[in-house]
Each structure stands twice: as structure tokens, then as C-alpha cells.
Design a protein around this motif. Structure first.
Motif, mmCIF file in Angstrom:
data_model
loop_
_atom_site.group_PDB
_atom_site.id
_atom_site.type_symbol
_atom_site.label_atom_id
_atom_site.label_comp_id
_atom_site.label_asym_id
_atom_site.label_seq_id
_atom_site.Cartn_x
_atom_site.Cartn_y
_atom_site.Cartn_z
ATOM 1 N N MET A 1 21.151 -22.706 5.790
ATOM 2 C CA MET A 1 19.848 -22.720 6.989
ATOM 3 C C MET A 1 18.743 -23.854 7.711
ATOM 4 S SD MET A 1 16.784 -20.378 3.745
ATOM 5 C CE MET A 1 17.943 -21.095 2.452
ATOM 6 N N ASP A 2 17.937 -23.112 8.224
ATOM 7 C CA ASP A 2 17.165 -24.021 8.659
ATOM 8 C C ASP A 2 15.538 -24.323 8.167
ATOM 9 O OD1 ASP A 2 18.136 -23.802 11.116
ATOM 10 O OD2 ASP A 2 16.675 -22.245 11.993
ATOM 11 N N GLU A 3 14.875 -25.388 7.879
ATOM 12 C CA GLU A 3 14.398 -25.941 7.079
ATOM 13 C C GLU A 3 13.116 -25.050 7.046
ATOM 14 O OE1 GLU A 3 11.935 -30.284 7.290
ATOM 15 O OE2 GLU A 3 13.167 -29.477 8.746
ATOM 16 N N LEU A 4 12.139 -24.624 5.856
ATOM 17 C CA LEU A 4 11.627 -23.907 5.904
ATOM 18 C C LEU A 4 9.685 -24.615 6.462
ATOM 19 C CD1 LEU A 4 11.292 -23.320 1.922
ATOM 20 C CD2 LEU A 4 11.868 -22.188 3.679
ATOM 21 N N SER A 5 9.054 -23.628 6.978
ATOM 22 C CA SER A 5 7.769 -23.862 7.663
ATOM 23 C C SER A 5 7.145 -24.295 6.478
ATOM 24 C CB SER A 5 6.937 -22.735 8.621
ATOM 25 O OG SER A 5 7.276 -22.147 7.590
ATOM 26 N N LEU A 6 5.489 -24.302 6.863
ATOM 27 C CA LEU A 6 5.171 -25.177 6.050
ATOM 28 C C LEU A 6 3.879 -23.790 5.308
ATOM 29 C CD1 LEU A 6 2.526 -26.984 5.248
ATOM 30 C CD2 LEU A 6 1.203 -27.058 6.677
ATOM 31 N N ALA A 7 4.155 -23.039 5.838
ATOM 32 C CA ALA A 7 3.755 -21.409 5.603
ATOM 33 C C ALA A 7 4.518 -20.945 4.508
ATOM 34 C CB ALA A 7 3.098 -20.259 6.855
ATOM 35 N N LYS B 1 1.677 -36.298 6.605
ATOM 36 C CA LYS B 1 1.257 -35.607 6.539
ATOM 37 C C LYS B 1 1.169 -34.822 7.347
ATOM 38 C CE LYS B 1 -2.569 -37.676 3.023
ATOM 39 N NZ LYS B 1 -3.140 -37.475 3.239
ATOM 40 N N GLN B 2 2.394 -35.057 8.334
ATOM 41 C CA GLN B 2 2.131 -34.054 9.893
ATOM 42 C C GLN B 2 3.721 -33.640 9.289
ATOM 43 O OE1 GLN B 2 0.153 -34.370 12.897
ATOM 44 N NE2 GLN B 2 -1.276 -34.621 11.147
ATOM 45 N N ARG B 3 3.642 -32.065 9.401
ATOM 46 C CA ARG B 3 5.226 -32.061 9.925
ATOM 47 C C ARG B 3 5.674 -30.715 10.764
ATOM 48 N NH1 ARG B 3 8.541 -29.553 6.513
ATOM 49 N NH2 ARG B 3 8.655 -27.991 6.588
ATOM 50 N N LEU B 4 7.057 -31.136 10.832
ATOM 51 C CA LEU B 4 6.957 -30.258 12.502
ATOM 52 C C LEU B 4 7.549 -28.970 12.635
ATOM 53 C CD1 LEU B 4 8.955 -32.724 14.612
ATOM 54 C CD2 LEU B 4 6.119 -32.101 15.193
ATOM 55 N N ARG B 5 7.046 -28.195 12.863
ATOM 56 C CA ARG B 5 7.237 -26.925 12.344
ATOM 57 C C ARG B 5 9.113 -26.481 13.188
ATOM 58 N NH1 ARG B 5 4.010 -21.213 13.964
ATOM 59 N NH2 ARG B 5 5.989 -20.344 13.376
ATOM 60 N N PRO B 6 9.902 -25.815 11.886
ATOM 61 C CA PRO B 6 11.308 -25.543 12.691
ATOM 62 C C PRO B 6 10.974 -24.490 13.271
ATOM 63 C CG PRO B 6 10.452 -25.474 10.305
ATOM 64 C CD PRO B 6 9.398 -25.487 10.787
ATOM 65 N N PHE B 7 12.082 -24.524 14.892
ATOM 66 C CA PHE B 7 12.165 -23.987 15.599
ATOM 67 C C PHE B 7 13.430 -22.146 14.497
ATOM 68 C CE2 PHE B 7 12.405 -26.944 18.838
ATOM 69 C CZ PHE B 7 10.685 -25.652 19.536
ATOM 70 N N ASP B 8 13.160 -21.349 15.298
ATOM 71 C CA ASP B 8 13.681 -19.803 14.290
ATOM 72 C C ASP B 8 14.335 -19.572 15.387
ATOM 73 O OD1 ASP B 8 14.528 -18.209 13.478
ATOM 74 O OD2 ASP B 8 12.613 -17.267 12.480
ATOM 75 N N PHE B 9 15.450 -19.589 15.574
ATOM 76 C CA PHE B 9 16.772 -19.074 16.132
ATOM 77 C C PHE B 9 17.054 -17.318 16.592
ATOM 78 C CE2 PHE B 9 17.147 -23.273 16.735
ATOM 79 C CZ PHE B 9 16.844 -23.748 18.163
ATOM 80 N N ASP B 10 15.982 -16.964 15.234
ATOM 81 C CA ASP B 10 16.684 -16.027 14.888
ATOM 82 C C ASP B 10 16.232 -14.633 15.365
ATOM 83 O OD1 ASP B 10 19.414 -17.151 14.510
ATOM 84 O OD2 ASP B 10 18.942 -16.566 12.027
ATOM 85 N N VAL B 11 14.320 -15.220 15.735
ATOM 86 C CA VAL B 11 13.558 -14.711 15.339
ATOM 87 C C VAL B 11 13.471 -13.438 16.757
ATOM 88 C CG1 VAL B 11 11.649 -15.508 17.625
ATOM 89 C CG2 VAL B 11 10.653 -14.332 15.487
ATOM 90 N N PRO B 12 13.500 -11.714 16.175
ATOM 91 C CA PRO B 12 13.619 -11.337 17.459
ATOM 92 C C PRO B 12 12.794 -11.392 19.033
ATOM 93 C CG PRO B 12 13.224 -9.897 15.075
ATOM 94 C CD PRO B 12 12.706 -11.976 15.451
ATOM 95 N N SER C 1 -0.204 -30.729 7.439
ATOM 96 C CA SER C 1 -0.449 -30.201 8.316
ATOM 97 C C SER C 1 0.936 -29.813 8.935
ATOM 98 C CB SER C 1 -2.014 -30.543 9.388
ATOM 99 O OG SER C 1 -1.259 -31.516 10.213
ATOM 100 N N GLU C 2 0.477 -28.510 9.947
ATOM 101 C CA GLU C 2 1.807 -28.583 10.709
ATOM 102 C C GLU C 2 1.473 -28.473 12.336
ATOM 103 O OE1 GLU C 2 5.233 -25.140 9.685
ATOM 104 O OE2 GLU C 2 3.605 -24.475 10.331
ATOM 105 N N VAL C 3 2.895 -29.260 13.211
ATOM 106 C CA VAL C 3 2.454 -29.531 14.610
ATOM 107 C C VAL C 3 3.361 -27.909 15.116
ATOM 108 C CG1 VAL C 3 3.240 -30.727 16.034
ATOM 109 C CG2 VAL C 3 2.616 -31.696 14.525
ATOM 110 N N ASN C 4 2.712 -27.451 15.535
ATOM 111 C CA ASN C 4 3.488 -26.193 15.973
ATOM 112 C C ASN C 4 4.240 -26.126 17.320
ATOM 113 O OD1 ASN C 4 3.348 -24.412 13.986
ATOM 114 N ND2 ASN C 4 1.354 -24.364 14.398
#
Ligand code: PHE
Length: 493
Positions: free
Chosen positions: A1-7, A215-226, A192-195
Motif C-alpha cells: 500500500m502507498d504511504e498515507l498523505s498528511l491529511a 516538517k516537510q512531507r512529500l505528498r505520495p502519488f495515488d496511481f489508482d485515483v480515477p 506541512s505537505e508538499v503537493n
């Protein structure tokens, strides 16, 4: 499973207590829609369960507010006549009951059993013994939230209430989600999240301390998003094939020729030594025009072709015999093949070596079916030069079809009045042979009177059948049905 985003991490932590949370009040999320956006992937991944329920809310209508202030019509009537003995309906107006309310009031007085209603010779009489106690409808008008659904529905049917539905959503962490929440390493509220990774961020990164970077997180890509599939503009598959055909002929040194759809029988048929009583010239096969009904053909052309038809005109042929009809020759029609363009080109350039091709619409009275169209396109061409032979023709046809993607071709003997020898060409596709057109060497009756000295090899193929095979269509008509889905997905190769 991909990493979780900050949100998503925030959401899981907010739900960590394992209790259902209303989506409208999740810690760290300002609005319900923010929380729902964050919940989208966790719900799809089974980390969070979402429950939706619908609630009904009742609101007083304008009429309902009046009833609340002044009383229901049946209450107003009951008040006016309580203890006064039987009263005739007509007298109610005198007691201050508006005419419009009387009917409704009588109906409900009866249903609520507040009044005795009798019909006598003097009309309908109402008796209300004493002012009745408040009933459930009246209570519901005052406190709709506490009222039973059935009473609200009655009031809605009376037009006194409006029922509205609202949805609420509850989020609940699942066992898998809880396990993941326990693993969240960073401080979700101080990160904070880097989009989007920008050149500026990359440059700044080099100067940042480890603590700042943490304190900076790279937002993971979601390859399954429609996502929507982009469908950019592109040429129609037929247009694309036409340009491919052009490049093939151009690359072999051919010139493109073209002509009009409206043609005289002379150039469509007579100049090609098609006898004037040939069955294909019948109204059953050819579209003759009413307007213009005829086209003027030059006297020199008529004389020359008439001589060939009547007696061979010095070509060594005996011709067809009989009298050549100049009026028939000047009849206007929709061209039945593009060989009219070829013969006009040859007549204009009789003394030169020529390599010419044409792509053009032709018209025949065909019954439409899966492989026939009354309007279709021909791929036409000629080569004339010293040394042009039958082999030249066969070689050209083979090269052309191989370059179009059909290496297997077959030649069958055939007959056209203007060629000798004549052949029909079939192409092998999907386990069967498909007839694609005709070819041959122009007869002396066609070329000699024009002063052409060398052999003229000529062909005419059907574009749509070729396209059908290229595009894997079972029905030729599909080429001209603008099915948007097909147009979007049909490959251009
Ligand atoms: N004109 C022929 C047809 O329409 C094809 C053809 C062209 C045949 C040139 C021989 C030479 O079918």
C-alpha cells in the motif's frame, strides 16, 4: 500500500479512538467536505468505514405559519360554533370563517371527530359540542422535531409543512486503519505537505536543516485515483488513411490529379470506349442529372471518339459499329469512377511519361449493405512511360498494398471495356479474400486516338473497403457514422 498523505494521517489519528465520528466534526478538519476528501482513499482501501444515513427535516410552509398563528381551519370553525347547536354551512361565513376554508374545515372536523355533520332538508348542519382539546397536528405545528413521521406526512399533504431530506456521514476506523494509525511517526499537526515539487523547493532543500526537512512531507502519488482520459482532437481515421496513401504515391514520384463529381458521359464512358449500350450506363446503375441535363463536349473530342466507336478510327479496331450518339455522350451524370479524371489527364498530356494518382468520390446506384456504399472513394492511378508493362502494373499494386499493410494480394482475370488485359485485385485479410478494385492496360481504342505511344497501366481501388480492413470494421457504413467513442479510440497508425 502507498504511504498515507498528511491529511489521511490526520484523519486516521482523529479516528484512532475507534468510535464513530460525524464527518462534520473531525478534529483537524474545518468542514465536512475537507474530511470527506481526506477519507476518499482510506475508505477505498478499507482503512475507514463510512456510513451514510438520510434524515427528514420538516419545515413550516407559509400556509403552515399562518395556521400556527391563527389556528387550523377546523380549529377556527370549531371555536366559532362550539356549544351553539347545529349550524348550517352557509351561516359560517357570517361567523367570520373565510369561504375558502369551509371545505377543508368540514373535512377535517369530520375526520377528527370534532363535529357532528348531518344532511337535512335545510342543507348540511354542523354541531360542535365544545371546543376540542389540541390534537397531534396542532402539536406538530408547534414542535415539528418531536412529531411522528405520519403526522408530518399528513401536514405535508395539507401543504402546511415542507419535508426536506438531509444526509449525514459517520466515519469509523477499521482494524487495518487502526494498525496504520499506530505507525504514524511524525507530528501530524506540525508538518506541512508538499503537493508539488518545484525548482525553488529543490534549491531550498539543500539549505534546509534536518529538523526543517522533517516538517516537510512529500505528498505520495495515488496511481489508482480515477481520472478522465484526455481525448485531444485528431483527424478522422479515413482522413488519416487518405494522407497515408498520398505519402505512398508521392514517395514513388507520383503527381496528384483531381476532377469534378459532375461529368459528361463522354469523359466518364465514351472516351474509355465503353459502348453506348453498355448496361452499366443504365439509369439503374448511373445517376444522371436533371440540372444540368447535359454538358458541352468539344467537337474535336466528339469526332475522335465517335470515329473509334463507329469504326475503330484508325486504331486497328473495328469499333462497336452502329451510330455514335453525340447527345448521349453529352448527358450529365455523377461520375461512376475516377477514371474520368485519368483519361482527361491523359488527353491533356498525351506525349509525356506520366505517373499520376487521384483520390476521389464516386457515385453508383448500389444498394447499401455491409460492403457497399452508393457513394465511395476511389484510389486511382496510371503510369505511362517507355517500357511500362503488365509487370509494372502487378509490381505497383503489390508494393502499394504491402505498404498499406496487406502483403498478400491476388490477381484474377476480369473485363473492363477500356483495358486489355484486365484484372481484379483481392487482398487477404482475416482469413478471407476481399475484392478491392480493378486494373489493366488501356486499350489502343482509348490511347491511340489521343496520340499516346507508350503502354498506360491503370488501376482503381476502393478506399472504404481498404479502410474497413485497416480499422477492423465489419460494416463499411460504420466509417460514416460519427460515433464519438469510436472516433476517440480508433487507432491512427
Ligand atoms: N474504373 C474501374 C472501376 O471503377 C477500375 C479500373 C481502373 C479498372 C483503371 C481498370 C483500370 O471499377
Amino acid at each position: 500500500m502507498d504511504e498515507l498523505s498528511l491529511a489521511e494521517s490526520r484523519l486516521l489519528l482523529a479516528l484512532r479512538d475507534g468510535k464513530p465520528h460525524s464527518a462534520t466534526s473531525i478534529a483537524g478538519f474545518g468542514t465536512e467536505s475537507e474530511a470527506l476528501v481526506a477519507a476518499d482513499r482510506p475508505v477505498r482501501l478499507g482503512l475507514v468505514a463510512m456510513q451514510e444515513s438520510a434524515q427528514q427535516r420538516a419545515e413550516l410552509s407559509a400556509e403552515g405559519r399562518r395556521a400556527l398563528a391563527e389556528g387550523l381551519p377546523e380549529r377556527r370553525v370549531a371555536k366559532a360554533i362550539a356549544g351553539k347547536g347545529p349550524i348550517a354551512l352557509e351561516k359560517l361565513a357570517a361567523l367570520g370563517v373565510p369561504a375558502g376554508d369551509v371545505q377543508v374545515a368540514v373535512g377535517w372536523l369530520r375526520r377528527k371527530n370534532w363535529a357532528k355533520v348531518e344532511k337535512g332538508p335545510a342543507g348540511t348542519l354542523l354541531t360542535v359540542a365544545s371546543d376540542p382539546a389540541a390534537d397531534e397536528q396542532e402539536t406538530a405545528l408547534r414542535e415539528p422535531t418531536k412529531a411522528p413521521g405520519k403526522v408530518l406526512a399528513d401536514l405535508a399533504a395539507r401543504g402546511l409543512m415542507v419535508l426536506k431530506e438531509s444526509r449525514s456521514r459517520t466515519l469509523l476506523i477499521t482494524a487495518t486503519g487502526a494498525k496504520l494509525a499506530a505507525n504514524v511517526q511524525f507530528d501530524v499537526f506540525d508538518t506541512s505537505e508538499v503537493n508539488q515539487v518545484t525548482p525553488e523547493l529543490i534549491a531550498k532543500w539543500a539549505t534546509m536543516s534536518a529538523a526543517e526537512k522533517a516538517k516537510q512531507r512529500l505528498r505520495p502519488f495515488d496511481f489508482d485515483v480515477p481520472v478522465t482520459v484526455p481525448s485531444p482532437g485528431k483527424p478522422h481515421p479515413l482522413t488519416h488513411i487518405l494522407s497515408e496513401i498520398r505519402s505512398i504515391f508521392w514517395s514513388m514520384g507520383f503527381t496528384e490529379i483531381a476532377g469534378d463529381y459532375v461529368e459528361s458521359a463522354h469523359w466518364n464512358m465514351d472516351a474509355l470506349f465503353i459502348p453506348q449500350d453498355h448496361p452499366a450506363r443504365d439509369m439503374q446503375d448511373t445517376f444522371y442529372l436533371a440540372e444540368p441535363a447535359s454538358l458541352v463536349v468539344g467537337k474535336g473530342d466528339l469526332d475522335r471518339v465517335a470515329a473509334v466507336h463507329e469504326s475503330g478510327g484508325g486504331t486497328g479496331s473495328t469499333g462497336w459499329g452502329g451510330k455514335f450518339d453525340r447527345a448521349v455522350s453529352q448527358k450529365a451524370l455523377l461520375r461512376t469512377h475516377t477514371t474520368n479524371t485519368t483519361i482527361r489527364h491523359l488527353a491533356a498530356h498525351p506525349k509525356e511519361p506520366l505517373k499520376a494518382f487521384g483520390l476521389g468520390r464516386v457515385f453508383r446506384k448500389e444498394t447499401m449493405d455491409a460492403t457497399h456504399l452508393p457513394e465511395f472513394t476511389q484510389i486511382e492511378g496510371i503510369v505511362t512511360e517507355p517500357g511500362a508493362t503488365f509487370d509494372t502494373l502487378i509490381g505497383l499494386c503489390k508494393v502499394f498494398f504491402a505498404r498499406m499493410g496487406f502483403p498478400e494480394v491476388r490477381f484474377r482475370p476480369a473485363y473492363f471495356p477500356y483495358t486489355e488485359p484486365s484484372m481484379e485485385i483481392d487482398v487477404h485479410y482475416n482469413g478471407r479474400w476481399m475484392e478491392l478494385g480493378g486494373c489493366g492496360i488501356f486499350r489502343p481504342e482509348v490511347t491511340k486516338p489521343l496520340g499516346v505511344r507508350d503502354n498506360v497501366v491503370a488501376w482503381g481501388f476502393g478506399l472504404e473497403r481498404l479502410a474497413m480492413m485497416r480499422l477492423g470494421l465489419k460494416d463499411i457504413r460504420d466509417l460514416y457514422i460519427s460515433d464519438v467513442d469510436w472516433l476517440r479510440t480508433a487507432p491512427l497508425r
